[in-house]
Design a protein around this motif. Structure first.
Motif, short mmCIF file in Angstrom:
data_model
loop_
_atom_site.label_atom_id
_atom_site.label_comp_id
_atom_site.label_asym_id
_atom_site.label_seq_id
_atom_site.Cartn_x
_atom_site.Cartn_y
_atom_site.Cartn_z
N LEU A 48 -1.99 6.12 -11.07
CA LEU A 48 -1.54 6.26 -9.69
C LEU A 48 -0.03 6.07 -9.65
CD1 LEU A 48 -2.16 6.58 -6.66
CD2 LEU A 48 -2.66 4.11 -6.59
N ASN A 49 0.68 7.10 -9.19
CA ASN A 49 2.13 7.06 -9.10
C ASN A 49 2.54 7.09 -7.63
OD1 ASN A 49 4.90 7.63 -9.02
ND2 ASN A 49 4.84 8.78 -10.92
N LEU A 50 3.03 5.94 -7.16
CA LEU A 50 3.53 5.81 -5.79
C LEU A 50 5.01 5.43 -5.80
CD1 LEU A 50 0.47 3.96 -4.27
CD2 LEU A 50 1.35 6.15 -3.50
N ALA A 51 5.71 5.82 -6.83
CA ALA A 51 7.14 5.50 -6.98
C ALA A 51 7.95 6.10 -5.85
CB ALA A 51 7.65 6.03 -8.32
N SER A 52 9.05 5.42 -5.53
CA SER A 52 10.01 5.89 -4.53
C SER A 52 9.39 6.11 -3.16
CB SER A 52 10.70 7.17 -5.02
OG SER A 52 11.38 6.91 -6.23
N ASN A 53 8.57 5.15 -2.75
CA ASN A 53 8.01 5.11 -1.41
C ASN A 53 8.37 3.75 -0.81
OD1 ASN A 53 6.19 7.49 -0.65
ND2 ASN A 53 5.53 7.08 -2.74
N PRO A 54 8.47 3.63 0.52
CA PRO A 54 8.87 2.36 1.12
C PRO A 54 7.71 1.35 1.25
CG PRO A 54 8.64 4.01 2.83
CD PRO A 54 8.43 4.71 1.51
N ILE A 55 6.98 1.13 0.17
CA ILE A 55 5.84 0.21 0.16
C ILE A 55 6.36 -1.22 -0.01
CG2 ILE A 55 3.74 -0.45 -1.08
CD1 ILE A 55 3.48 2.56 -1.84
N LYS A 56 5.98 -2.10 0.92
CA LYS A 56 6.45 -3.49 0.89
C LYS A 56 5.45 -4.44 0.25
CE LYS A 56 9.48 -3.12 4.86
NZ LYS A 56 9.80 -3.56 6.20
N CYS A 57 4.16 -4.11 0.31
CA CYS A 57 3.15 -4.97 -0.31
C CYS A 57 1.93 -4.15 -0.71
CB CYS A 57 2.77 -6.12 0.61
SG CYS A 57 1.88 -5.61 2.08
N ILE A 58 1.20 -4.72 -1.65
CA ILE A 58 -0.01 -4.09 -2.17
C ILE A 58 -1.19 -4.91 -1.65
CG2 ILE A 58 -1.28 -3.50 -4.28
CD1 ILE A 58 1.35 -1.95 -3.84
N PRO A 59 -2.24 -4.26 -1.11
CA PRO A 59 -3.40 -5.02 -0.65
C PRO A 59 -3.97 -5.90 -1.78
CG PRO A 59 -3.58 -2.72 0.01
CD PRO A 59 -2.40 -2.82 -0.91
N ALA A 60 -4.31 -7.14 -1.46
CA ALA A 60 -4.79 -8.09 -2.46
C ALA A 60 -6.03 -7.60 -3.21
CB ALA A 60 -5.07 -9.44 -1.81
N ASP A 61 -6.85 -6.82 -2.53
CA ASP A 61 -8.09 -6.35 -3.16
C ASP A 61 -7.98 -4.92 -3.69
OD1 ASP A 61 -7.91 -5.22 -0.64
OD2 ASP A 61 -10.05 -5.47 -0.18
N MET A 62 -6.78 -4.43 -3.86
CA MET A 62 -6.59 -3.05 -4.29
C MET A 62 -7.28 -2.75 -5.62
SD MET A 62 -3.19 -0.83 -4.74
CE MET A 62 -3.28 0.75 -5.50
N MET A 63 -7.12 -3.64 -6.59
CA MET A 63 -7.69 -3.38 -7.91
C MET A 63 -9.22 -3.40 -7.89
SD MET A 63 -5.13 -2.67 -9.65
CE MET A 63 -3.39 -2.84 -9.51
#
Length: 173
Positions: A48-63
């Motif tokens: 999963l490539n989400l590079a160069s996006n204004p993402i501030k945090c990753i959901p804790a249960d993402m994995m």
């Protein structure tokens, strides 16, 4: 379809890809995505490539929602915290460089981690805990240069006997 590339668009949100059951590789770099709606991504994704996006945090249960993920690219974003890898049972390569991460602690980092490579240079890291390194049993490379570290934990004591970390690249000490 096993591969989809939607990079360099102006997508404000992640598209709903759940109907693409066999999808393995998703590239959404250089868009305007600020959050990751987990119910939009199929569990089959390995990269999963989400590079160069204004993402501030990753959901804790993402994995937990992406159990097959092996490679995750979040470079050039706005992350301020190291993402939780609690359920990342297959993740081997993590790119987090050029973000705003400040501390590397044990929070969300399981001991049975399979992570081999972390690119976390050019952040705002001021602190790295000993257990951050200790919990990474499979680590081969951590690139952590161009940060604001003033000291390091005892890396020899942190690693299990017989394990060595190469290359550990540091600067600004």
């Amino acid at each position: 379809v096993t591969y989809i590339e939607l990079g360099e668009n102006n997508l404000p949100v992640c598209p709903n890809l759940t109907s693409m059951i066999g999808l393995n590789d998703v590239k959404l770099y250089k868009n305007n995505i600020s959050y990751i709606p987990l119910n939009y991504l199929p569990v089959t994704i390995k990269s999963l490539n989400l590079a160069s996006n204004p993402i501030k945090c990753i959901p804790a249960d993402m994995m937990l929602h992406l159990p097959s993920l092996v490679g995750f690219d979040l470079q050039n974003g706005l992350l301020t915290e190291f993402p939780s890898l609690m359920h990342a049972t297959k993740l081997k390569k993590l790119k987090l460089y050029n973000n705003k991460i400040q501390n590397l602690t044990c929070t969300g980092l399981p001991v049975n981690n399979v992570l081999e490579e972390i690119h976390i240079y050019n952040n705002d890291i001021t602190y790295m805990s000993e257990c951050f390194v200790q919990n990474m049993l499979a680590i081969k490379s951590i690139q952590i240069y161009t940060n604001d570290l003033k000291s390091l934990p005892n890396l020899t004591a942190a690693l299990p006997e017989g394990r060595y970390m190469y290359p550990l690249t540091l600067s600004s000490l």
